[in-house]
Design an enzyme around this catalytic site. Structure first.
Site, PDB file in Angstrom:
ATOM      1  CB  CYS A   1      -0.901  -0.006   1.237  1.00  0.00           C
ATOM      2  SG  CYS A   1      -1.954   1.452   1.414  1.00  0.00           S
TER       3      CYS A   1
ATOM      4  CB  THR B   1      -1.903   5.383   1.332  1.00  0.00           C
ATOM      5  OG1 THR B   1      -2.365   5.837   0.054  1.00  0.00           O
ATOM      6  CG2 THR B   1      -2.372   6.352   2.401  1.00  0.00           C
TER       7      THR B   1
ATOM      8  CB  CYS C   1      -3.012   3.666  -5.762  1.00  0.00           C
ATOM      9  SG  CYS C   1      -4.246   2.836  -4.721  1.00  0.00           S
TER      10      CYS C   1
END
Length: 258
Positions: free
Chosen positions: A75, A77, A185
């Site tokens: 991920c 993020t 992403c």
């Protein structure tokens, strides 16, 4: 059990990390895996850094408690918000993903590089350090894709809703010469063919896709080799866990085996 025969833990905010896991199973067929998707709180890209860190630790703690030999944070993020703290917290190798800006910048094709990522990733200090390190900031066009991971999380990767979303994003750059598109992403990896198709309709240039999952899996292999932790007995078996319960597990299992 020998430590090298333990499973590798994979973590993502939702279904996106399955794109990395799929590639890992192909490249490391003698390993076994445990995947944890925090589907109940997906996506992470519009949350605060404090929230992302807390959620990431809660998920990775579960994997660590299962006795995995390494963690892969699939991920972008979560990587931006918590990777340094994770490496201090867990006494095992922790491999992370990052946008494939460097290989995109090395292309000899003329044109800009589009970076599609969550708002948090694009605004984050880790991303900006990466851009500074590579030295390609003048070529980049950052496109924060608020809400796109939500659409992908539904598991319908060719939906009209996603196509219309992408068309609106790319119509801001009529016939812009684009050498590459960075998938920033892991959710977007599942819609990469659609991204490229629509980009080529709206833009000019080669619009070559660059996806960080490939380099991430290579790094995972390097780390395991370095620590003499490559398994010889696994079969790419994968246990799926989710914070959102059985329906999400079933969806992720379907995506993984598709």
């Amino acid at each position: 059990m020998e430590k090298r025969e333990l499973s590798i833990g994979f973590f993502d905010s939702g279904v996106g990390g399955l794109s990395v896991l799929k590639h890992a199973r192909e490249q490391l067929p003698k390993e076994n895996f445990i995947f944890y998707g925090d589907n109940a709180h997906a996506p992470y890209g519009e949350r605060s850094e404090e929230e992302i860190r807390a959620l990431s630790f809660a998920c990775c703690d579960r994997l660590f408690e299962r006795g995995v030999k390494a963690l892969l944070v699939a991920c972008n993020t979560a990587t931006g918000a918590a990777i340094h703290a994770m490496r201090e917290r867990y006494q095992i190798p922790v491999v992370s993903i990052e946008p494939a800006i460097k290989p995109a910048s090395e292309s000899k094709e003329e044109g800009k590089i589009l970076v599609l990522a969550t708002p948090f990733t694009i605004e984050g200090a880790r991303y900006h350090r990466l851009v500074d390190r590579v030295g390609c900031g003048d070529r980049l066009i950052q496109i924060p894709c608020k809400g796109l991971a939500d659409l992908v999380e539904k598991g319908e990767f060719e939906s009209q809703e996603i196509a219309e979303y992408l068309q609106k994003k790319f119509e801001q750059f009529p016939e812009q010469p684009v050498s590459g598109i960075v998938i920033g992403c892991t959710h977007y990896s599942f819609i990469a063919p659609l991204i490229q198709t629509i980009a080529k309709q709206r833009l000019s240039g080669s619009c070559t896709l660059y996806d960080g999952r490939y380099g991430t899996v290579r790094q995972l292999r390097r780390v395991l080799e370095q620590d003499q932790m490559l398994s010889q007995k696994g079969s790419a078996r994968c246990e799926i866990l989710s914070s959102a319960g059985p329906e999400s597990v079933a969806l992720m299992r379907k995506i993984l085996e598709a």
